[in-house]
Design a protein around this motif. Structure first.
Motif, PDB file in Angstrom:
ATOM      1  N   ARG A 257      27.801 -21.083 -99.328  1.00  0.00           N
ATOM      2  CA  ARG A 257      26.528 -21.604 -98.811  1.00  0.00           C
ATOM      3  C   ARG A 257      26.302 -21.094 -97.383  1.00  0.00           C
ATOM      4  O   ARG A 257      26.104 -21.864 -96.445  1.00  0.00           O
ATOM      5  CB  ARG A 257      26.502 -23.130 -98.840  1.00  0.00           C
ATOM      6  CG  ARG A 257      26.346 -23.719-100.233  1.00  0.00           C
ATOM      7  CD  ARG A 257      26.297 -25.231-100.192  1.00  0.00           C
ATOM      8  NE  ARG A 257      25.995 -25.789-101.487  1.00  0.00           N
ATOM      9  CZ  ARG A 257      24.779 -26.091-101.924  1.00  0.00           C
ATOM     10  NH1 ARG A 257      23.736 -25.864-101.143  1.00  0.00           N
ATOM     11  NH2 ARG A 257      24.588 -26.617-103.120  1.00  0.00           N
ATOM     12  N   VAL A 279      20.193 -22.793-103.828  1.00  0.00           N
ATOM     13  CA  VAL A 279      19.422 -22.982-102.599  1.00  0.00           C
ATOM     14  C   VAL A 279      18.165 -22.118-102.625  1.00  0.00           C
ATOM     15  O   VAL A 279      18.210 -20.953-103.017  1.00  0.00           O
ATOM     16  CB  VAL A 279      20.265 -22.619-101.360  1.00  0.00           C
ATOM     17  CG1 VAL A 279      19.431 -22.741-100.082  1.00  0.00           C
ATOM     18  CG2 VAL A 279      21.511 -23.484-101.273  1.00  0.00           C
ATOM     19  N   LYS A 296      18.222 -27.425 -99.816  1.00  0.00           N
ATOM     20  CA  LYS A 296      19.629 -27.820 -99.820  1.00  0.00           C
ATOM     21  C   LYS A 296      20.249 -27.507 -98.456  1.00  0.00           C
ATOM     22  O   LYS A 296      19.707 -26.738 -97.669  1.00  0.00           O
ATOM     23  CB  LYS A 296      20.409 -27.043-100.900  1.00  0.00           C
ATOM     24  CG  LYS A 296      19.928 -27.219-102.328  1.00  0.00           C
ATOM     25  CD  LYS A 296      20.340 -28.548-102.906  1.00  0.00           C
ATOM     26  CE  LYS A 296      20.117 -28.600-104.419  1.00  0.00           C
ATOM     27  NZ  LYS A 296      18.813 -28.141-104.894  1.00  0.00           N
ATOM     28  N   TYR A 298      22.963 -25.718 -96.017  1.00  0.00           N
ATOM     29  CA  TYR A 298      23.791 -24.508 -95.939  1.00  0.00           C
ATOM     30  C   TYR A 298      24.006 -24.167 -94.471  1.00  0.00           C
ATOM     31  O   TYR A 298      23.488 -24.853 -93.568  1.00  0.00           O
ATOM     32  CB  TYR A 298      23.145 -23.333 -96.695  1.00  0.00           C
ATOM     33  CG  TYR A 298      21.864 -22.784 -96.114  1.00  0.00           C
ATOM     34  CD1 TYR A 298      21.874 -21.719 -95.209  1.00  0.00           C
ATOM     35  CD2 TYR A 298      20.623 -23.303 -96.487  1.00  0.00           C
ATOM     36  CE1 TYR A 298      20.689 -21.202 -94.689  1.00  0.00           C
ATOM     37  CE2 TYR A 298      19.438 -22.793 -95.977  1.00  0.00           C
ATOM     38  CZ  TYR A 298      19.484 -21.742 -95.081  1.00  0.00           C
ATOM     39  OH  TYR A 298      18.314 -21.223 -94.560  1.00  0.00           O
TER      40      TYR A 298
END
Length: 319
Positions: A257, A279, A296, A298
């Protein structure tokens, strides 16, 4: 096909994809190809790393050994300290076959040279008499006697996107992002100018090393344009090199990520609708302010500085 010998591999111009390359010029006997050995080193290195991720220490150890052998051979027999270059060699004599091509950057991609050796190779990537200049990555050095600067003549000067892409990734591997960016910008400018100015408007198999136009093949006294509508590999330019080296999003890792961005310049720049793993995100900078929208969490690294992105919209001021 590759044929293993004590110090490397026998190969050929057709097998390597470099159909009419001048490599091997003046070689009286069999030639061992440095890029063949470097590619096998690269394969061993990544098999080792995959095995480590898969918790397979036996396979990792086996291919670490394979890598070490090939790396040692390249540095012992193929490296010319005086020129600062890895050359092909004659099998019988071990003499260097001194035809310089960007195939040398397979050694950098395989992490074979030390830092000082790599710095010597980077000089060739910047030198307008070698592989740099306004139209970077000719398929043979501009200083070579068989270099065809007028039309390229396939692998005697033509600019090939897969070779340019590999060489760019090699520069990245050693942290030379600015050189990679500069050469990528020049190459994409050439492709764009060719698309707009040259009819038919197309992406071409390879490009001229001296002008915004497609490459040409020499067949006796005739010149033939290379293949058009050639996105088989030339799309590496407007897609991969554009995203990874012109914009600078050089590492996008779904498993970690992580997005790493080598940002240059101060105008508005970035990427929208970037998807990696699960993502989806927008990353757009204007000066030293970066606006990020993501669905999302990251990690975003900009020029080495780390920023933790959360789901939603946020703004970062670059440090």
């Amino acid at each position: 096909m590759l044929e293993w010998r004590e110090k490397g591999y026998l190969w050929g111009d057709v097998q390597s994809g470099m159909d009419n390359t001048p490599r091997g010029r003046g070689c009286d006997g069999e030639m061992l190809w440095m890029d063949a050995l470097a590619q096998q080193a690269l394969a061993a290195l990544y098999i080792e790393r995959i095995a480590e991720v898969l918790d397979d220490p036996s396979t990792a150890k086996e291919f670490a050994g394979e890598y070490a052998v090939k790396k040692d051979l390249l540095n012992k027999y193929y490296w010319d300290a005086e020129d600062g270059f890895y050359y092909d060699i004659e099998e019988a004599t071990g003499d260097f076959v001194k035809v310089r091509t960007p195939a040398v950057y397979w050694a950098m991609l395989a992490e074979v040279p030390g830092r000082k050796q790599a710095a010597r190779l980077v000089e060739y990537a910047q030198d307008e008499n070698e592989f740099g200049g306004q139209y970077p990555w000719p398929s043979v050095s501009r200083s070579d006697k068989d270099y065809n600067g007028k039309v390229g003549d396939y692998w005697r000067g033509g600019v090939w996107l897969p070779l340019a892409y590999m060489s760019t990734k090699a520069l990245e591997t050693y942290g030379y992002h600015d050189v990679a960016h500069e050469n990528a910008c020049r190459l994409l400018a050439q492709m764009s100018e060719t698309y707009k100015a040259f009819a038919p408007h197309s992406i071409w198999e390879c490009y001229s090393p001296s002008a915004a136009r497609p490459g040409q093949r020499v067949d006796g006294e005739n010149l033939t344009l290379v293949a058009q509508d050639f996105c088989g590999w030339s799309a590496l330019g407007p897609i991969s090199l554009f995203i990874e080296n012109v914009l600078g999003f050089y590492n996008i890792d779904a498993t970690a990520r992580l997005v790493e961005w080598h940002k240059t310049g101060w105008g508005e720049q970035g990427i929208r609708n970037l998807r990696f793993g699960d993502v989806q995100t927008d990353i757009v900078a204007d000066g030293d302010t970066v606006r990020v929208v993501s669905d999302k969490e990251y990690v975003l690294k900009v020029n080495g500085k780390k920023y933790r992105v959360k789901a939603g919209t946020q703004t970062f001021t670059l440090k």
